[in-house]
Design a protein around this motif. Sequence first.
Motif, PDB file in Angstrom:
ATOM      1  N   LYS A   1       0.841  -1.205   0.000  1.00 58.70           N
ATOM      2  CA  LYS A   1       0.000   0.000   0.000  1.00 58.70           C
ATOM      3  C   LYS A   1       0.876   1.254   0.000  1.00 58.70           C
ATOM      4  N   TYR A   2       2.140   1.104   0.422  1.00 54.86           N
ATOM      5  CA  TYR A   2       3.058   2.242   0.463  1.00 54.86           C
ATOM      6  C   TYR A   2       3.685   2.548  -0.892  1.00 54.86           C
ATOM      7  N   ASP A   3       3.291   1.804  -1.934  1.00 54.70           N
ATOM      8  CA  ASP A   3       3.911   2.043  -3.232  1.00 54.70           C
ATOM      9  C   ASP A   3       3.422   3.338  -3.879  1.00 54.70           C
ATOM     10  N   MET A   4       2.547   4.048  -3.177  1.00 58.35           N
ATOM     11  CA  MET A   4       2.103   5.357  -3.673  1.00 58.35           C
ATOM     12  C   MET A   4       2.737   6.493  -2.881  1.00 58.35           C
ATOM     13  N   CYS A   5       3.797   6.202  -2.139  1.00 52.96           N
ATOM     14  CA  CYS A   5       4.391   7.256  -1.298  1.00 52.96           C
ATOM     15  C   CYS A   5       5.050   8.365  -2.112  1.00 52.96           C
ATOM     16  N   GLY A   6       5.446   8.088  -3.343  1.00 52.05           N
ATOM     17  CA  GLY A   6       5.928   9.176  -4.198  1.00 52.05           C
ATOM     18  C   GLY A   6       4.818  10.170  -4.481  1.00 52.05           C
ATOM     19  N   ALA A   7       3.624   9.647  -4.775  1.00 53.64           N
ATOM     20  CA  ALA A   7       2.460  10.516  -4.985  1.00 53.64           C
ATOM     21  C   ALA A   7       2.114  11.270  -3.713  1.00 53.64           C
ATOM     22  N   ALA A   8       2.125  10.554  -2.588  1.00 55.35           N
ATOM     23  CA  ALA A   8       1.833  11.207  -1.307  1.00 55.35           C
ATOM     24  C   ALA A   8       2.837  12.313  -1.022  1.00 55.35           C
ATOM     25  N   THR A   9       4.094  12.088  -1.386  1.00 54.26           N
ATOM     26  CA  THR A   9       5.145  13.087  -1.157  1.00 54.26           C
ATOM     27  C   THR A   9       4.880  14.365  -1.929  1.00 54.26           C
ATOM     28  N   VAL A  10       4.580  14.244  -3.219  1.00 54.02           N
ATOM     29  CA  VAL A  10       4.402  15.474  -4.008  1.00 54.02           C
ATOM     30  C   VAL A  10       3.168  16.244  -3.560  1.00 54.02           C
ATOM     31  N   LEU A  11       2.145  15.536  -3.097  1.00 57.04           N
ATOM     32  CA  LEU A  11       0.977  16.233  -2.538  1.00 57.04           C
ATOM     33  C   LEU A  11       1.345  16.956  -1.248  1.00 57.04           C
ATOM     34  N   GLY A  12       2.174  16.319  -0.414  1.00 57.20           N
ATOM     35  CA  GLY A  12       2.618  16.956   0.827  1.00 57.20           C
ATOM     36  C   GLY A  12       3.483  18.175   0.566  1.00 57.20           C
ATOM     37  N   VAL A  13       4.389  18.074  -0.402  1.00 49.71           N
ATOM     38  CA  VAL A  13       5.236  19.224  -0.753  1.00 49.71           C
ATOM     39  C   VAL A  13       4.381  20.359  -1.315  1.00 49.71           C
ATOM     40  N   PHE A  14       3.427  20.009  -2.142  1.00 46.49           N
ATOM     41  CA  PHE A  14       2.536  21.025  -2.697  1.00 46.49           C
ATOM     42  C   PHE A  14       1.823  21.779  -1.580  1.00 46.49           C
ATOM     43  N   LYS A  15       1.317  21.039  -0.584  1.00 43.11           N
ATOM     44  CA  LYS A  15       0.631  21.695   0.534  1.00 43.11           C
ATOM     45  C   LYS A  15       1.567  22.624   1.284  1.00 43.11           C
ATOM     46  N   ALA A  16       2.817  22.192   1.525  1.00 42.96           N
ATOM     47  CA  ALA A  16       3.780  23.023   2.248  1.00 42.96           C
ATOM     48  C   ALA A  16       4.093  24.300   1.479  1.00 42.96           C
ATOM     49  N   VAL A  17       4.364  24.162   0.193  1.00 43.34           N
ATOM     50  CA  VAL A  17       4.749  25.312  -0.640  1.00 43.34           C
ATOM     51  C   VAL A  17       3.605  26.311  -0.755  1.00 43.34           C
ATOM     52  N   VAL A  18       2.391  25.815  -0.992  1.00 47.45           N
ATOM     53  CA  VAL A  18       1.261  26.713  -1.197  1.00 47.45           C
ATOM     54  C   VAL A  18       0.846  27.380   0.119  1.00 47.45           C
ATOM     55  N   SER A  19       0.934  26.656   1.236  1.00 47.64           N
ATOM     56  CA  SER A  19       0.572  27.271   2.511  1.00 47.64           C
ATOM     57  C   SER A  19       1.542  28.380   2.880  1.00 47.64           C
TER      58      SER A  19
END
Length: 497
Positions: free
Chosen positions: A288-306
Amino acid sequence: MEFNVKHGAAETIKTGCLVVSINEARTLTGTAAHLDGICGGQISAAVKRGDITGKPGQTLMLFALPGISAERVLLIGSGKKPALGDRDYRKLLQKTVATLKDGGATDAVLTFSELSVQGRDLYARTRLAVETIRENLYQFDQFKSKKADKPRLKKCALWSADKADAAALKQAIAHGQAISDGTDLTRDLGNLPGNVCTPTYLAKEAKALAKQFKGTEVEVLEEKDMKALGMGSLLSVSAGSAEPAKLIRLSYQGTDASAQPHVLVGKGITFDTGGISLKPGSGMDEMKYDMCGAATVLGVFKAVVSLQLPINLTILVASAENMPSGTATKPGDIVTSMSGQTIEILNTDAEGRLVLCDALTYAERFKPASVVDIATLTGACIVALGSHTTGVLGNDDVLVDQLLNAGKQADDRGWQLPLFDEYQEQLDSPFADIANIGGPKAGTITAACFLSRFTKAYPWAHLDIAGTAWISGGKDKGATGRPVPLLTQYLLNQVQG
């Protein structure tokens, strides 16, 4: 957790707990020595009795010290070293959190600004403190009937005697909180089970982010859209699953529209059985963790935009579920990628590169300043680097160096692996332009070689996070949120020059 800044004489600060470090020297220094003078020598008396010696992580809680406004004073040992390394500093903070989070105090003031940490100024060590505290307060219990107890500690102030430090402290808190928010999102998504976190679910999360923040745009390509674009490689991965693939784009315009965007591409395999090349059953739940690359870019996007950074950022999530069925892609099948290159699929468990290559070709249309893909791509990376370091490869030395330096700054380190032309020959196929695996040798490198054939139009780097994205097995199993700090630091550096 709420963070703020405190100044003034330490003995006058009203708080549930004042946290003070002491080293292994027999003579108290800094704030500990100052407070000892105020309270009539009770701290030095405790040291003399051997109640605390200053060994790393050793703690002693003192109550109602005379002349000191804090209800409690937590003494914590920082060891013998005049300057702590990042690892020692993090351990000190982890022990502090472990002591305080379920104690009696609902707020605490940390006087760690006086500690010396190798290579870190006040901003850097304060930000690292915020991120470490948040990391150790993280809980994931949304599927448990009985929820975990919430930590009693609600507020944490970072103290400095000098008011001139206020700007650096406040900036460090703002950056640390934003990065931690992004990291928490990444961990939450990674920890979700595969029956919840599907490609469709990731698309909904992206839409929710776009709705939350102004200046953002979201687009979700469906399978019919990808077919029209010629993304035969990506679609070959979802062919055996009832779950439709998604290619998700989130864009943020933080500066002039003419400025080239930085593009992050995340591998989003929401569950990976290996397909027809089925994985062993033991430990397959962790796929289930094979989507952690996707999760990472969503997390970075949230950090940058906030943080509303003055930068243009586009993220692409290539998401599919890799399942075996009568319609699944078979070993030996040949597919045509969006770039027109044909691929012989020798192993359906090497699927991450198949979704990424079409997303990397798609990235060309944004005329990017740089492209970085993030993927739990190869077990070989864990063999090479273990679970502490992210593998970094790329076609642009400047970009690779920027990522490596950002990793050092964020204490989220990467290590460069070679991408020599000699490795490309391992991907030769007698039937297609390229094979999707290169044999048992140098698996991380040949995977990156495969991706490099789709990235000739721009500066590109690849982060293999197979070892760093999650912790396997045992009670500590779970997503780590890495490399959100590394990538956010990389983007901060683009802004700060």
